[in-house]
Write a protein that holds these residues in place. Sequence first.
Motif, PDB file in Angstrom:
ATOM      1  N   GLN A  15       0.836  -1.201   0.000  1.00 17.47           N
ATOM      2  CA  GLN A  15       0.000   0.000   0.000  1.00 17.47           C
ATOM      3  C   GLN A  15       0.870   1.249   0.000  1.00 17.47           C
ATOM      4  N   THR A  64      -2.995   3.910 -12.501  1.00 13.38           N
ATOM      5  CA  THR A  64      -4.439   3.658 -12.548  1.00 13.38           C
ATOM      6  C   THR A  64      -5.141   4.719 -13.387  1.00 13.38           C
ATOM      7  N   GLN A  92      -0.180  11.952  -8.016  1.00 13.26           N
ATOM      8  CA  GLN A  92      -1.634  11.838  -7.894  1.00 13.26           C
ATOM      9  C   GLN A  92      -2.307  13.061  -8.498  1.00 13.26           C
ATOM     10  N   THR A 107      -3.333   8.054 -10.923  1.00 11.34           N
ATOM     11  CA  THR A 107      -2.128   7.930 -10.100  1.00 11.34           C
ATOM     12  C   THR A 107      -1.039   7.248 -10.914  1.00 11.34           C
ATOM     13  N   CYS A 131      -1.198   7.891  -1.189  1.00 14.57           N
ATOM     14  CA  CYS A 131      -2.533   7.886  -1.807  1.00 14.57           C
ATOM     15  C   CYS A 131      -3.377   6.689  -1.381  1.00 14.57           C
ATOM     16  N   ASN A 132      -2.789   5.789  -0.563  1.00 13.16           N
ATOM     17  CA  ASN A 132      -3.462   4.580  -0.075  1.00 13.16           C
ATOM     18  C   ASN A 132      -3.807   3.580  -1.177  1.00 13.16           C
ATOM     19  N   HIS A 133      -3.228   3.778  -2.346  1.00 15.41           N
ATOM     20  CA  HIS A 133      -3.474   2.836  -3.434  1.00 15.41           C
ATOM     21  C   HIS A 133      -2.680   1.553  -3.207  1.00 15.41           C
ATOM     22  N   GLN A 134      -3.276   0.420  -3.547  1.00 16.48           N
ATOM     23  CA  GLN A 134      -2.611  -0.877  -3.432  1.00 16.48           C
ATOM     24  C   GLN A 134      -1.892  -1.190  -4.738  1.00 16.48           C
ATOM     25  N   HIS A 186       2.846   5.439 -10.000  1.00 17.55           N
ATOM     26  CA  HIS A 186       3.836   5.053  -9.005  1.00 17.55           C
ATOM     27  C   HIS A 186       5.087   4.617  -9.739  1.00 17.55           C
ATOM     28  N   CYS A 203       5.241   8.920  -5.916  1.00 20.76           N
ATOM     29  CA  CYS A 203       3.785   8.803  -6.068  1.00 20.76           C
ATOM     30  C   CYS A 203       3.271  10.100  -6.677  1.00 20.76           C
TER      31      CYS A 203
END
Length: 586
Positions: free
Chosen positions: A306, A511, A539, A514, A310-313, A516, A537
Amino acid sequence: MAAARSVSTALPVDPKETDVLSTKKRSEIDCREGKGWDEETKEIPEAKFHFSSSVGAAKKWSMSRAQSRHRFSNVQPPEKPLQAEEWNKLREDFQLPEIFEEVMLNSMIRCNSPIDVAKSLLTHLAKRNGDIAYNVLVKYLTLCVQQGQVSEICDVYDIMKVRFKILEGGAYNLLIKGLSNSDQWRMALTLLEEIKRIMIPSRTCYESCIKAASRHQEMKLAFELYNEMMAKGVVPTLDVLQSFFHFSRGINGAELQKELFGILLYLRENQIYPHKTFMRSIKLWFESIPGGSWRGRLTKIKDSGQCPVCNHQLEDSNLTEEEYSNLSERIIRDVIYGTDTFRKTSPKEFEAFQTFVESRLPFDIVIDGLNVSHIKSRKMQCENLFDAVNCLAKENARLLVLGRKHMLMNSSNWKREIMKEMQNKADFFFAENISEDDAFLLYATLRSGKHCKFVTRDFLRDHKACLSDSVTRHLFRKWQRGHQMVFFPSAEGRSIDFLPAFRYDCVVQTTGDTWHIPYKDVFEEKYSYQVPRKWLCIQQKRTQQNNNGIKCELFIYTEMYKLYIEDIKQDLQSAFRICGADLARV
């Protein structure tokens, strides 16, 4: 074609056709000229070259000169231009007069001597011999490019294009590099077009022109050259990839964004990690997009995968059962049982290894013993391996160590008592000393199942190359990233520590809203088995996306789909070819 790569590719026309080091003004020269250009002549059929006996003899002589050249690396050039008698005196006092000019120009390049000093030497040489040799002109050109002497670069080019039918790659690279860094950069484009009539231009030529176009904000032209270079199989450097992001800051346009997103996907597909400076250029470009509302922050991904920003997995590094099964089958078929394996071992030995492995499956970790034994040069090799085995055996893991038979012989590096102690903690298979154990490593790891990891500092680049399509190569790299354990000496230097393989995939990923991007602190030209721990990251605020995120995601999936379709076409073409059919007629 060895002969074509030498200085002999510069074929003399007539030294009397031009004045040496002409002093005519640049305004008299049409910058659109640039005829007879070539790059690395290995791309040209040998029948197109007609070497004279004197040219061939010059090449052989240059080889003998090279053996003596290093003896004069400390020669100091004069600080001001000399008269003819002064040059004659220096030449007469020189130990090998026949290479005096070459050694002196090398020293001038090293010391960055004033152009007037070098020019006085060439003027003296021209008056004495009637002309100037090709290799001497190239050295003078090197000094001119080094100092950005555009007028002199153009003068040398004028001389060369009259006196020589074909130039070698080094001269083309120098000319284009020198011109592309000047206000005459469009002349470099003209020369690039001349080269393309004969062969594929070098990476240096392409990238010099790309950076020149980018510096002048002609990004469409820069990307046309980049895409042309890629289509011809010329691999770009990180330097030119960074330049695209650096010079695109603040420029709006959907096509430009699409091209830059394509570079990020190129990094993903080839497991390329930008260095810190490159990463900053990417970050600043995103943040400069007019109306884009992008923000980049540096971070470290959690062990769970994680992103704390941005809490994205992030994508899982594990393959699906189907992907793993297909990859395992392809590696065993194309890599392990491919045409290359038994050049490095014998069928009998590999059969014995298979029997050994199948009777002891499954293993948790497979170790390249010889590779690990060299991690610390100041320790005995058996001690390095002993430290690694002790560290990995702590969790009661089942270990397989791939060794060589010479490890069993008591020696300064391999102590019998240490080897015996290690064999109580791990299974060992000792191959012949001349065998290469990469195939053994892959086989044992894959046969043990998806959970099994492996330990080696090798990148396994050759084995990836044996896989015929990009989809399988991508799966191989993804499997490698998730299963290759990284080891390094501890801070105290007394033991070896291991970093577990990531649960998430360490490649550029997105995504849509976002991105990474994993990056390394320092530039690395070569691929490395070590994946970075640091991430960028990026965003985009959802309230101001204006559907850009959706468009970005659609573009990315479209590009990935194209790769899959291309691979399917290649596989079908191969199948039809075997059957004597043509895919185009089906």
